[in-house]
Motif scaffolding. Structure first.
Motif, PDB file in Angstrom:
ATOM      1  N   GLY A   3      48.180  22.117  50.963  1.00 45.03           N
ATOM      2  CA  GLY A   3      47.281  21.463  50.151  1.00 45.03           C
ATOM      3  C   GLY A   3      47.067  20.622  49.544  1.00 45.03           C
ATOM      4  O   GLY A   3      48.734  19.868  49.639  1.00 45.03           O
ATOM      5  N   ILE A  36      47.728  24.066  42.284  1.00 46.98           N
ATOM      6  CA  ILE A  36      47.445  24.531  43.860  1.00 46.98           C
ATOM      7  C   ILE A  36      48.946  25.481  43.849  1.00 46.98           C
ATOM      8  O   ILE A  36      47.916  26.083  45.213  1.00 46.98           O
ATOM      9  CB  ILE A  36      47.503  23.330  43.924  1.00 46.98           C
ATOM     10  CG1 ILE A  36      46.370  23.566  45.569  1.00 46.98           C
ATOM     11  CG2 ILE A  36      48.357  22.309  45.009  1.00 46.98           C
ATOM     12  CD1 ILE A  36      45.631  22.529  46.622  1.00 46.98           C
ATOM     13  N   ALA A  39      48.233  29.194  44.761  1.00 38.37           N
ATOM     14  CA  ALA A  39      46.783  30.079  45.704  1.00 38.37           C
ATOM     15  C   ALA A  39      48.225  30.553  46.522  1.00 38.37           C
ATOM     16  O   ALA A  39      49.403  30.099  47.332  1.00 38.37           O
ATOM     17  CB  ALA A  39      46.033  28.801  45.623  1.00 38.37           C
ATOM     18  N   ILE A  42      48.181  28.688  50.345  1.00 38.64           N
ATOM     19  CA  ILE A  42      48.574  27.322  50.307  1.00 38.64           C
ATOM     20  C   ILE A  42      49.654  27.414  50.246  1.00 38.64           C
ATOM     21  O   ILE A  42      50.952  28.370  49.806  1.00 38.64           O
ATOM     22  CB  ILE A  42      48.308  27.118  48.635  1.00 38.64           C
ATOM     23  CG1 ILE A  42      46.646  26.377  48.455  1.00 38.64           C
ATOM     24  CG2 ILE A  42      49.400  25.398  49.134  1.00 38.64           C
ATOM     25  CD1 ILE A  42      46.487  25.492  49.350  1.00 38.64           C
ATOM     26  N   PHE A  87      43.099  21.711  51.506  1.00 38.77           N
ATOM     27  CA  PHE A  87      42.992  21.621  50.919  1.00 38.77           C
ATOM     28  C   PHE A  87      42.809  20.714  49.903  1.00 38.77           C
ATOM     29  O   PHE A  87      43.967  20.463  49.612  1.00 38.77           O
ATOM     30  CB  PHE A  87      42.779  24.046  50.201  1.00 38.77           C
ATOM     31  CG  PHE A  87      41.908  23.533  49.275  1.00 38.77           C
ATOM     32  CD1 PHE A  87      40.478  24.647  48.792  1.00 38.77           C
ATOM     33  CD2 PHE A  87      41.944  23.400  47.563  1.00 38.77           C
ATOM     34  CE1 PHE A  87      39.816  24.238  47.997  1.00 38.77           C
ATOM     35  CE2 PHE A  87      41.001  22.903  46.417  1.00 38.77           C
ATOM     36  CZ  PHE A  87      40.134  24.532  46.477  1.00 38.77           C
ATOM     37  N   VAL A  89      42.412  17.926  46.206  1.00 38.28           N
ATOM     38  CA  VAL A  89      42.123  18.624  44.647  1.00 38.28           C
ATOM     39  C   VAL A  89      42.992  16.875  44.440  1.00 38.28           C
ATOM     40  O   VAL A  89      43.468  17.051  44.824  1.00 38.28           O
ATOM     41  CB  VAL A  89      42.847  19.398  44.127  1.00 38.28           C
ATOM     42  CG1 VAL A  89      44.373  19.572  44.764  1.00 38.28           C
ATOM     43  CG2 VAL A  89      42.574  19.805  43.513  1.00 38.28           C
ATOM     44  N   ILE A  96      42.406  23.457  37.714  1.00 35.86           N
ATOM     45  CA  ILE A  96      41.969  24.074  39.401  1.00 35.86           C
ATOM     46  C   ILE A  96      42.875  25.418  39.270  1.00 35.86           C
ATOM     47  O   ILE A  96      43.826  25.483  38.182  1.00 35.86           O
ATOM     48  CB  ILE A  96      42.570  23.531  40.213  1.00 35.86           C
ATOM     49  CG1 ILE A  96      42.291  24.047  41.235  1.00 35.86           C
ATOM     50  CG2 ILE A  96      43.974  23.735  40.251  1.00 35.86           C
ATOM     51  CD1 ILE A  96      42.335  23.168  42.841  1.00 35.86           C
ATOM     52  N   PRO A  98      44.120  28.852  40.485  1.00 31.08           N
ATOM     53  CA  PRO A  98      44.259  29.506  42.497  1.00 31.08           C
ATOM     54  C   PRO A  98      43.845  30.186  42.909  1.00 31.08           C
ATOM     55  O   PRO A  98      42.853  29.658  44.112  1.00 31.08           O
ATOM     56  CB  PRO A  98      45.724  29.690  41.997  1.00 31.08           C
ATOM     57  CG  PRO A  98      45.664  29.279  40.487  1.00 31.08           C
ATOM     58  CD  PRO A  98      44.674  29.207  40.105  1.00 31.08           C
ATOM     59  N   VAL A 101      40.340  28.813  44.360  1.00 29.86           N
ATOM     60  CA  VAL A 101      40.957  28.171  45.893  1.00 29.86           C
ATOM     61  C   VAL A 101      41.155  28.961  47.357  1.00 29.86           C
ATOM     62  O   VAL A 101      41.042  28.458  47.922  1.00 29.86           O
ATOM     63  CB  VAL A 101      43.117  27.298  45.408  1.00 29.86           C
ATOM     64  CG1 VAL A 101      43.635  26.943  46.426  1.00 29.86           C
ATOM     65  CG2 VAL A 101      42.201  26.153  44.766  1.00 29.86           C
ATOM     66  N   ASP A 102      42.066  30.070  46.692  1.00 28.99           N
ATOM     67  CA  ASP A 102      41.475  31.244  48.105  1.00 28.99           C
ATOM     68  C   ASP A 102      40.549  31.283  48.316  1.00 28.99           C
ATOM     69  O   ASP A 102      40.442  31.772  49.256  1.00 28.99           O
ATOM     70  CB  ASP A 102      42.959  32.556  47.232  1.00 28.99           C
ATOM     71  CG  ASP A 102      43.963  32.232  47.893  1.00 28.99           C
ATOM     72  OD1 ASP A 102      44.858  31.191  47.849  1.00 28.99           O
ATOM     73  OD2 ASP A 102      44.875  32.833  46.537  1.00 28.99           O
ATOM     74  N   HIS A 129      37.759  19.417  45.714  1.00 32.23           N
ATOM     75  CA  HIS A 129      38.087  20.770  45.023  1.00 32.23           C
ATOM     76  C   HIS A 129      37.670  21.527  46.406  1.00 32.23           C
ATOM     77  O   HIS A 129      36.745  22.659  46.596  1.00 32.23           O
ATOM     78  CB  HIS A 129      37.353  21.281  43.990  1.00 32.23           C
ATOM     79  CG  HIS A 129      38.073  22.053  43.651  1.00 32.23           C
ATOM     80  ND1 HIS A 129      37.661  24.221  44.010  1.00 32.23           N
ATOM     81  CD2 HIS A 129      38.747  22.694  42.449  1.00 32.23           C
ATOM     82  CE1 HIS A 129      38.182  24.554  43.383  1.00 32.23           C
ATOM     83  NE2 HIS A 129      38.766  23.703  42.142  1.00 32.23           N
ATOM     84  N   ALA A 131      37.760  22.368  50.575  1.00 36.33           N
ATOM     85  CA  ALA A 131      38.309  23.116  52.279  1.00 36.33           C
ATOM     86  C   ALA A 131      37.723  22.162  53.052  1.00 36.33           C
ATOM     87  O   ALA A 131      36.615  22.044  53.302  1.00 36.33           O
ATOM     88  CB  ALA A 131      38.552  24.329  52.910  1.00 36.33           C
TER      89      ALA A 131
END
Ligand code: GTP
Ligand code: MG
Length: 194
Positions: A3, A36, A39, A42, A87, A89, A96, A98, A101-102, A129, A131
């Motif tokens: 992250g 983050i 997540a 991460i 990833f 951010v 944000i 999590p 994000v996943d 935001h 990947a």
């Protein structure tokens, strides 16, 4: 996955370092870092700072890498990808989510694309935001070398996958909220208390 939290901006619109601005007794960026980090996909979090603010950000207890380019977010992503797939951010996105994000990382890993980026129906991208693969660094390198510092332009030129965000839960979409001006702090407090 790594992250990478971009933190090398100058906060010109905020008039003073927005990332270390204390809100609820903590620096704004600490919310982004904590979220983050939580997540599941991460594994490690780094701060991508500028030469100017790296020292101050080190006090937060995370690894800090210095973005020597000073050309805007594209340079921050370029620096992050020197460490591997990431990833990315923006540090000024304290809401944000999590789980989102996943989901994005999962989509990215299953896609074999150079990056996976959220996109609104009107075509607007959310590149801070997203990947990114280490391989995308080459695309960035060429664009930077040619003097084109548009991260959106680099994404649109490459083989990437997009995630349409329009139909996502509204709480997830709130995750794109970012602080640019002092007046945004009021919006942040309103959203956090909901
Ligand atoms: N590493 C790195 N991060 C950057 C750079 N420029 C902006 N960022 C970060 O990217 C995120 C989004 O950028 P902006 O919203 O424009 O923030 P900013 O540049 O600090 O603010 P303004 O000066 O008002 O544009 C913020 O978390 C910034 O710290 C850069 O050149 N390098
Ligand atoms: Mg900026």
């Amino acid at each position: 996955m790594l992250g990478a939290v971009l933190a090398g901006g100058r906060s010109k619109r905020f008039w003073g370092d927005k990332l270390l601005f204390r809100i609820g007794g903590r620096p704004l960026i600490s919310y982004t870092l904590e979220r983050i980090e939580s997540a599941s996909l991460i594994e490690e979090v780094v701060i991508v700072a500028s030469a100017d603010n790296a020292g101050r950000l080190r006090s937060l207890g995370y690894e800090v890498v210095v973005d020597e380019l000073s050309i805007g977010p594209i340079g921050g992503v370029y620096t992050a990808l020197g460490l591997g797939d990431a990833f990315v951010v923006a540090g000024d996105m304290p809401l944000i989510v999590p789980e989102f994000v996943d989901l994005m990382i999962q989509k990215f890993l299953g896609s074999e694309k150079l990056a996976c980026v959220p996109r609104w129906t009107n075509g607007y991208l959310e590149p801070l935001h997203a990947a990114y693969s280490k391989a995308f660094r080459r695309v960035l390198e060429e664009r930077i070398r040619s003097g084109d510092y548009s991260l959106n332009g680099a994404i649109r030129s490459a083989d990437v996958c997009y995630l349409n965000v329009e139909k996502l839960p509204s709480l997830w979409k709130e995750g794109f909220f970012n602080v640019n001006r002092r007046s945004d702090l009021r919006k942040l407090l309103e959203r956090k208390s909901e």
